[in-house]
Design a protein around this motif. Structure first.
Motif, PDB file in Angstrom:
ATOM      1  N   PHE A  54       0.839  -1.204   0.000  1.00 20.24           N
ATOM      2  CA  PHE A  54       0.000   0.000   0.000  1.00 20.24           C
ATOM      3  C   PHE A  54       0.873   1.252   0.000  1.00 20.24           C
ATOM      4  O   PHE A  54       0.598   2.211  -0.745  1.00 20.24           O
ATOM      5  CB  PHE A  54      -0.906  -0.007   1.230  1.00 20.24           C
ATOM      6  CG  PHE A  54      -1.706   1.255   1.387  1.00 20.24           C
ATOM      7  CD1 PHE A  54      -2.784   1.516   0.559  1.00 20.24           C
ATOM      8  CD2 PHE A  54      -1.372   2.181   2.369  1.00 20.24           C
ATOM      9  CE1 PHE A  54      -3.514   2.683   0.700  1.00 20.24           C
ATOM     10  CE2 PHE A  54      -2.105   3.345   2.520  1.00 20.24           C
ATOM     11  CZ  PHE A  54      -3.181   3.595   1.680  1.00 20.24           C
ATOM     12  N   ILE A  55       1.918   1.262   0.809  1.00 19.18           N
ATOM     13  CA  ILE A  55       2.841   2.403   0.820  1.00 19.18           C
ATOM     14  C   ILE A  55       3.468   2.582  -0.562  1.00 19.18           C
ATOM     15  O   ILE A  55       3.650   3.705  -1.047  1.00 19.18           O
ATOM     16  CB  ILE A  55       3.931   2.209   1.894  1.00 19.18           C
ATOM     17  CG1 ILE A  55       3.311   2.278   3.290  1.00 19.18           C
ATOM     18  CG2 ILE A  55       5.022   3.261   1.761  1.00 19.18           C
ATOM     19  CD1 ILE A  55       4.270   1.935   4.406  1.00 19.18           C
ATOM     20  N   GLY A  56       3.793   1.461  -1.223  1.00 23.66           N
ATOM     21  CA  GLY A  56       4.352   1.537  -2.566  1.00 23.66           C
ATOM     22  C   GLY A  56       3.413   2.207  -3.550  1.00 23.66           C
ATOM     23  O   GLY A  56       3.826   3.042  -4.364  1.00 23.66           O
ATOM     24  N   PHE A  57       2.120   1.875  -3.472  1.00 17.36           N
ATOM     25  CA  PHE A  57       1.144   2.500  -4.357  1.00 17.36           C
ATOM     26  C   PHE A  57       1.000   3.987  -4.046  1.00 17.36           C
ATOM     27  O   PHE A  57       0.873   4.817  -4.953  1.00 17.36           O
ATOM     28  CB  PHE A  57      -0.209   1.804  -4.223  1.00 17.36           C
ATOM     29  CG  PHE A  57      -0.345   0.576  -5.082  1.00 17.36           C
ATOM     30  CD1 PHE A  57      -0.398   0.687  -6.459  1.00 17.36           C
ATOM     31  CD2 PHE A  57      -0.405  -0.685  -4.510  1.00 17.36           C
ATOM     32  CE1 PHE A  57      -0.524  -0.444  -7.251  1.00 17.36           C
ATOM     33  CE2 PHE A  57      -0.524  -1.821  -5.293  1.00 17.36           C
ATOM     34  CZ  PHE A  57      -0.590  -1.704  -6.674  1.00 17.36           C
ATOM     35  N   VAL A  58       1.005   4.335  -2.769  1.00 24.31           N
ATOM     36  CA  VAL A  58       0.887   5.749  -2.394  1.00 24.31           C
ATOM     37  C   VAL A  58       2.096   6.533  -2.896  1.00 24.31           C
ATOM     38  O   VAL A  58       1.952   7.646  -3.426  1.00 24.31           O
ATOM     39  CB  VAL A  58       0.747   5.885  -0.864  1.00 24.31           C
ATOM     40  CG1 VAL A  58       0.841   7.344  -0.449  1.00 24.31           C
ATOM     41  CG2 VAL A  58      -0.578   5.296  -0.407  1.00 24.31           C
TER      42      VAL A  58
END
Length: 252
Positions: A54-58
């Motif tokens: 999720f952090i990667g997508f953000v």
């Protein structure tokens, strides 16, 4: 490869490595043979992977104007709830109450499946909202181009001398304002009408160019024809707006 892409890929790699290490760590601490320890490791590894992905997508979308920001927030909340739930299940059910292996596994499976379903629904809703937002943005861009097109024709008209030219300019100003404050076309049933308006504006542009190439004594007749073209476009735009309001009312 850009720095942002490298950072995102690094987070995804970290998610995979950290998950594997967590699983192995819990398995080894449990003496390899304790199934509950492996279940705990897998559950926590999944939670860690979800957070890092999720952090990667953000990170990947932080500079983009994303219409799905509320859905990213909702996804983050769901992932946070899932991670906390897993941690509590590991502490309370895995170590304090020491549930049987089958019950412990079933609880983690239910938690993971519930999390996956909710996150999937949020992702689908976000994808739909993003596609709708991009579609509306494209329609708005077309509308702005049309208004700019009329503005360009008006500028050409303003370079011509004659009293009838001023009258035409007032008619053109009315058309420009009508188009500017009309809603963008968002219903496929009106695409044909929109194409018709574009064709009539092209005809208007040719007519204005013809006025500029004609002798002064012949301009009155051409100007009168141009007024009819402008009024016809105005009627078509107004009819289109009426149909658009009906279409929107019917879709609500």
């Amino acid at each position: 490869m850009s720095t942002r892409t490298t950072s995102r890929n690094g987070l995804w790699l970290a998610a995979a490595v950290l998950s594997v290490l967590t699983i192995l760590l819990f398995g080894l601490i449990g003496g390899i043979v304790q199934l509950n320890a492996w279940i705990s490791g897998i559950a926590l590894g999944c939670a860690e992977a979800a957070i890092l992905v999720f952090i990667g997508f953000v990170v990947h979308r932080r500079k983009a104007a994303s219409p799905g920001a509320p859905f990213y927030i909702a996804s983050g909340v769901i992932i946070g709830v899932y991670a906390i739930s897993v941690l509590l299940e590991v502490i309370l059910l895995g170590y304090l109450f020491k549930l049987p292996e089958s019950s412990y596994l079933m609880i983690h499976l239910i938690t993971f499946l519930g999390f996956s379903v909710v996150l999937g629904l949020i992702a689908l809703a976000g994808k739909y909202a993003g596609a709708h937002e991009r579609k509306e943005s494209d329609h708005l861009a077309v509308q702005k181009e049309t208004v700019a097109w009329i503005g360009g024709i008006r500028r050409k008209l303003g370079e011509m001398p004659g009293e009838n030219i001023h009258s035409l300019d007032r008619q053109m100003a009315e058309l420009e304002e009508t188009l500017r404050y009309s809603d963008p076309i968002t219903h496929t049933s009106l695409y044909e009408v929109e194409h018709m308006i574009q064709q009539k504006i092209a005809l208007l542009e040719d007519q204005v160019a013809l006025i500029g190439e004609t002798q002064a004594e012949q301009r009155d007749e051409l100007a009168e024809q141009t007024v009819h073209i402008i009024r016809d476009i105005l009627r078509t735009v107004q009819d289109r707006n009426t149909e658009l309001l009906k279409a929107k009312a019917g879709s609500t």
